[in-house]
Design a protein around this motif. Sequence first.
Motif, PDB file in Angstrom:
ATOM      1  N   SER A 127      37.294  36.859  36.327  1.00 29.23           N
ATOM      2  CA  SER A 127      38.669  37.168  36.727  1.00 29.23           C
ATOM      3  C   SER A 127      39.079  38.543  36.218  1.00 29.23           C
ATOM      4  O   SER A 127      39.805  39.283  36.889  1.00 29.23           O
ATOM      5  N   HIS A 174      29.972  42.172  41.609  1.00 32.17           N
ATOM      6  CA  HIS A 174      31.077  42.485  42.505  1.00 32.17           C
ATOM      7  C   HIS A 174      30.578  43.450  43.582  1.00 32.17           C
ATOM      8  O   HIS A 174      29.976  44.476  43.277  1.00 32.17           O
ATOM      9  N   GLU A 190      37.513  41.043  38.588  1.00 31.28           N
ATOM     10  CA  GLU A 190      38.318  41.110  39.810  1.00 31.28           C
ATOM     11  C   GLU A 190      39.578  41.936  39.592  1.00 31.28           C
ATOM     12  O   GLU A 190      39.995  42.704  40.458  1.00 31.28           O
ATOM     13  N   SER A 232      40.590  45.476  41.540  1.00 24.55           N
ATOM     14  CA  SER A 232      41.793  45.542  42.366  1.00 24.55           C
ATOM     15  C   SER A 232      42.731  46.671  41.957  1.00 24.55           C
ATOM     16  O   SER A 232      43.724  46.931  42.636  1.00 24.55           O
TER      17      SER A 232
END
Length: 518
Positions: free
Chosen positions: A507, A386, A510, A514
């Motif tokens: 996922s 990431h 992520e 976030s």
Amino acid sequence: ERPRAALGALASASASLHALIPPGGAGPGRSGSAPAPPLRPRKSCQTVRISTVESAAQSHTSRDAGVQTDQSKDAVQDFQQEVRVDYTSLLSFLQRVEDAVIKELNKNWKSRAFDGFEVNWTDQNETVLCLHTLSYPEAQDQNLQVTSVSWNATGSVVACSYGRLEGGDWSTEKSYVCTWNLDRRGLNPQRPDLVVDVPSSVMGLAFHPSQPSLIAGGLFSGELVVWDTSRTEDPVIWRTGLTGDTHTDPVYQVTWLPDAKHRNRSRLLSVSTDGKILVWREEQDGRLALAEGFAMVAQQIPRSTRLKKFPWGEAAVGVTSLSFSHFDPREFIVGVEGGYSLKCSTAAATPALHGAGGSVPLRAPAELAFSPHSGPIYSVSCSPFHRNLFLSCGTDGQVHLHSMLQTQPIVSLQLSKKYLFCVRWSPVRPLVFAAASGEGDVHLFDFEKSSHKPALSLKQAAGERPVYCLEFNVKQSRLLAAGDATGAVRVWQLSSDFTEQGPREMSRLEQLASEVMD
């Protein structure tokens, strides 16, 4: 006369016999309508020869049906003939079933029946094992500590540097760089394949990313040295020497960088507590010459961070660690003695107001400072999966998970009551990282299993002797090397839990990235 008499008697006897047996076949004492039984030999005197065979041991014919078959010529010819396909009929069939197949595929694509199912074709290894405990007895006799470890480009050779991170006269005591080839059949854990004597403690070590025999080291004296491990007589091929450009404090980390102008060459970056981040290029005469440089000074750190450790102005901020982004080669994170991690860029043009002179003007790379630890930072690590996530750890025993988009950490984890000396993201599992503690443990953390405590803690060194460094093996993802204060390097073989990525892991990463702190 006698032969004639004998023949006459024989003829007479024959005639008498025929007279006794009428033409109908009836014998004496029987009526003419009943046939006489055939003549048979007496049972007590004669039998037909009986044929025998031992069926349990012998057979007339044999064949191994599991191994051999009879292949007829017709079968071979049929096999060799080209298969004839009626393409017109095939096309007609595909057109008829097309709508039904697409309908079922769409239904399966939207189905959640197999959510969470993990496909794994390899054998599961559920335990973490210590494969090797490597050491150099002469270094241990001097009570030297393992300050850094590195894997070479093939993933088969591990190197460690010896020095001191606590106590002793660091500047005058010689140290060593040792390498072991783990694929060698005659591996001796206490006899390295190569030992390089170094006149000063080696504080940081890094193998070249593509040339397996080149390894760079940062010394306590502030110098940089590059060794070629294929040369046993004189392995030193480049060094900075002591010049006006050389670091004035120990070099705690070295990193290889690709050279944008020369594809086949690399540049060497060094980090020191003198506040300088320097980039070196190779020269023909065996020197490393300064190509560009940066300086971390208090004046360049945003005032919003309320830095209290250093006065404002041109005071240097000691840099302890650095990690480049895996997505933008210009972006990197540094950790400093004041407890801050800072986002920096090699594209920065602002000159650093730094008193020390040199052949190349230094620039100020800092762009953003993040919320600090309560003590100096010892290690930072950017996520390979990431672009915005990185980890930091330090003397407060905490690991901070940061996003580059906000100053506050996403997660703060208290992994040790003592120092944490090193933290590294896994190169194959997006949610896994490892941390080396001052209590002698290697902590393996998995955000998929828990966001509060390690998934596994490995006891590396007895007596709570600190673990100073660790590195994952990029080529052989199940191997993790860690070096400690006892002078030993342990090579751990990780279980499949820590090396095989789950179906929804990205996922989850992520989702972590976030999360925004108020």
